[in-house]
Design a protein around this motif. Structure first.
Motif, PDB file in Angstrom:
ATOM      1  N   TRP A 108     -10.135   5.999   2.814  1.00 43.47           N
ATOM      2  CA  TRP A 108     -10.218   4.888   3.804  1.00 43.47           C
ATOM      3  C   TRP A 108     -10.557   3.570   3.451  1.00 43.47           C
ATOM      4  O   TRP A 108     -10.943   2.752   3.561  1.00 43.47           O
ATOM      5  CB  TRP A 108      -9.416   5.498   4.707  1.00 43.47           C
ATOM      6  CG  TRP A 108      -7.703   5.822   4.849  1.00 43.47           C
ATOM      7  CD1 TRP A 108      -7.011   6.197   4.019  1.00 43.47           C
ATOM      8  CD2 TRP A 108      -7.673   6.796   6.381  1.00 43.47           C
ATOM      9  NE1 TRP A 108      -6.056   6.774   4.402  1.00 43.47           N
ATOM     10  CE2 TRP A 108      -6.660   7.348   5.284  1.00 43.47           C
ATOM     11  CE3 TRP A 108      -7.710   6.573   7.288  1.00 43.47           C
ATOM     12  CZ2 TRP A 108      -5.342   7.836   6.389  1.00 43.47           C
ATOM     13  CZ3 TRP A 108      -6.797   7.374   7.948  1.00 43.47           C
ATOM     14  CH2 TRP A 108      -5.852   7.691   7.805  1.00 43.47           C
ATOM     15  N   THR A 114     -12.147  -0.053   2.158  1.00 38.50           N
ATOM     16  CA  THR A 114     -11.662  -0.947   3.027  1.00 38.50           C
ATOM     17  C   THR A 114     -13.230  -1.589   2.981  1.00 38.50           C
ATOM     18  O   THR A 114     -12.557  -2.867   2.426  1.00 38.50           O
ATOM     19  CB  THR A 114     -10.946  -0.740   4.400  1.00 38.50           C
ATOM     20  OG1 THR A 114     -10.423   0.015   4.332  1.00 38.50           O
ATOM     21  CG2 THR A 114     -10.913  -2.171   5.091  1.00 38.50           C
ATOM     22  N   ARG A 141     -12.943  -3.554  -1.007  1.00 37.84           N
ATOM     23  CA  ARG A 141     -12.005  -4.649  -0.695  1.00 37.84           C
ATOM     24  C   ARG A 141     -12.595  -5.810   0.236  1.00 37.84           C
ATOM     25  O   ARG A 141     -12.545  -7.340  -0.565  1.00 37.84           O
ATOM     26  CB  ARG A 141     -10.806  -4.634  -0.500  1.00 37.84           C
ATOM     27  CG  ARG A 141     -10.352  -3.498  -1.531  1.00 37.84           C
ATOM     28  CD  ARG A 141      -8.696  -2.747  -0.850  1.00 37.84           C
ATOM     29  NE  ARG A 141      -8.340  -2.361  -2.294  1.00 37.84           N
ATOM     30  CZ  ARG A 141      -7.317  -1.507  -2.486  1.00 37.84           C
ATOM     31  NH1 ARG A 141      -5.887  -2.280  -0.862  1.00 37.84           N
ATOM     32  NH2 ARG A 141      -6.554  -1.274  -2.912  1.00 37.84           N
ATOM     33  N   LYS A 142     -13.308  -5.677   1.425  1.00 40.12           N
ATOM     34  CA  LYS A 142     -13.209  -6.639   2.289  1.00 40.12           C
ATOM     35  C   LYS A 142     -14.368  -6.758   2.750  1.00 40.12           C
ATOM     36  O   LYS A 142     -14.564  -8.574   3.454  1.00 40.12           O
ATOM     37  CB  LYS A 142     -12.472  -6.104   4.004  1.00 40.12           C
ATOM     38  CG  LYS A 142     -11.494  -5.794   4.268  1.00 40.12           C
ATOM     39  CD  LYS A 142     -10.237  -6.973   2.813  1.00 40.12           C
ATOM     40  CE  LYS A 142      -8.934  -6.641   2.972  1.00 40.12           C
ATOM     41  NZ  LYS A 142      -8.316  -7.990   2.212  1.00 40.12           N
ATOM     42  N   GLU A 196      -3.684   2.593   0.609  1.00 43.55           N
ATOM     43  CA  GLU A 196      -4.682   2.742   1.209  1.00 43.55           C
ATOM     44  C   GLU A 196      -3.819   2.316   2.490  1.00 43.55           C
ATOM     45  O   GLU A 196      -3.013   2.424   2.931  1.00 43.55           O
ATOM     46  CB  GLU A 196      -5.018   1.223   0.950  1.00 43.55           C
ATOM     47  CG  GLU A 196      -3.043   0.304   0.560  1.00 43.55           C
ATOM     48  CD  GLU A 196      -2.230   0.134  -0.347  1.00 43.55           C
ATOM     49  OE1 GLU A 196      -3.081   0.975  -1.117  1.00 43.55           O
ATOM     50  OE2 GLU A 196      -1.632  -0.828  -0.699  1.00 43.55           O
ATOM     51  N   ARG A 198      -3.685  -0.027   5.748  1.00 45.76           N
ATOM     52  CA  ARG A 198      -2.650  -1.193   5.749  1.00 45.76           C
ATOM     53  C   ARG A 198      -3.753  -1.680   7.072  1.00 45.76           C
ATOM     54  O   ARG A 198      -4.370  -2.689   7.328  1.00 45.76           O
ATOM     55  CB  ARG A 198      -2.239  -1.850   5.302  1.00 45.76           C
ATOM     56  CG  ARG A 198      -1.684  -1.195   4.044  1.00 45.76           C
ATOM     57  CD  ARG A 198      -1.317  -2.470   2.807  1.00 45.76           C
ATOM     58  NE  ARG A 198       0.340  -2.539   3.430  1.00 45.76           N
ATOM     59  CZ  ARG A 198       1.134  -2.871   3.429  1.00 45.76           C
ATOM     60  NH1 ARG A 198       1.185  -4.188   2.255  1.00 45.76           N
ATOM     61  NH2 ARG A 198       2.770  -3.039   3.712  1.00 45.76           N
ATOM     62  N   GLU A 253      -7.320  -2.207   6.839  1.00 45.75           N
ATOM     63  CA  GLU A 253      -7.884  -3.274   5.974  1.00 45.75           C
ATOM     64  C   GLU A 253      -7.139  -4.614   6.841  1.00 45.75           C
ATOM     65  O   GLU A 253      -8.248  -5.596   6.647  1.00 45.75           O
ATOM     66  CB  GLU A 253      -6.945  -3.026   5.410  1.00 45.75           C
ATOM     67  CG  GLU A 253      -7.493  -2.662   3.935  1.00 45.75           C
ATOM     68  CD  GLU A 253      -7.075  -3.074   2.656  1.00 45.75           C
ATOM     69  OE1 GLU A 253      -6.477  -3.944   2.713  1.00 45.75           O
ATOM     70  OE2 GLU A 253      -6.996  -1.972   1.527  1.00 45.75           O
TER      71      GLU A 253
END
Length: 229
Positions: free
Chosen positions: A70, A74, A77-78, A207, A209, A212
């Motif tokens: 996780w 994350t 991606r972020k 994922e 979320r 995220e």
């Protein structure tokens, strides 16, 4: 995204801060039946002591490898340009929750009883919320089994492991139709369901979320190596 053995080991060490497990008096056995929509294979029932108080809580158990996935996914991606992202997000989860996700029951914090549902502090309106007095285990079990409709409030709206709020999910994932607040019974029921469903989806290897949304909103603070309040 593959996790390194070091990342998994770091998560495993962070999970040792789960004091409802480490101070358990009953061994935190797996349950025999599903709990409020949570599959039995994921849930442990813990009786534990903190100071002069005894708590009873049903915890969701997630392998360190999954939690590492996780965080790693994350961060990629972020915050792909922030090398410290994994360590900071890991630490923030530990500080906020001790890597305990209370499906239902009592998490004792600073000598007070806090009853949880789907990772969130809830007020059942019976005087137990934030109380300092010992509560019999029989009553704690009854409170853990009460229906969601009997929840009078979700004081913060925050769900664990991290401090994810409904409006954060609403902004980042509009398809979830998460509520902006948890002021009404309908909003509370919706957010409780979303928090459960998202956590279960993430536990199946997808994922996270909830995480995220938390990272996306607090990106600047996390990039400085700090944990948002």
């Amino acid at each position: 995204m593959a996790q390194t053995p070091n990342e998994i080991d770091l998560v495993r060490k962070a999970q040792r801060s789960a004091y409802a497990i480490t101070s358990a008096t009953n061994g935190c056995p797996k349950v025999d039946e599903d709990v409020r929509g949570w599959p039995k294979y994921l849930i442990r029932r813990c009786e534990y002591r903190q100071g002069n108080l005894t708590g009873l809580v049903y915890l969701a158990e997630v392998p360190a490898k999954t939690v590492a996935a996780w965080i790693s996914r994350t961060c990629a991606r972020k915050m792909p340009e922030v090398a410290s992202c994994f360590g900071t997000v890991l630490r923030c989860g530990q500080l906020n929750s001790g890597y305990m996700f209370p499906v239902a029951g009592n998490i004792i914090e600073d000598g007070r009883n806090f009853f949880f549902r789907n990772g969130m502090t809830v007020n059942l309106g019976d005087g137990t919320h934030a109380s300092r007095r010992p509560i019999p285990l029989k009553l704690q079990e009854e409170l853990a089994q009460r229906g969601d409709a009997q929840i009078l409030s979700i004081p913060s709206g925050l769900t664990r492991y991290w401090r994810s709020r409904p409006h954060q999910v609403a902004v980042l994932f509009p398809d979830k139709r998460a509520p902006e607040a948890v002021n009404t019974a309908e909003q509370r029921a919706l957010w409780l369901r979303i928090a459960r469903d998202e956590f279960l989806s993430a536990a199946r290897g997808r994922e996270n979320r909830l995480l995220e949304a938390y990272v996306a909103v607090h990106r600047d603070v996390l990039a400085r190596g700090q944990c948002p309040l």
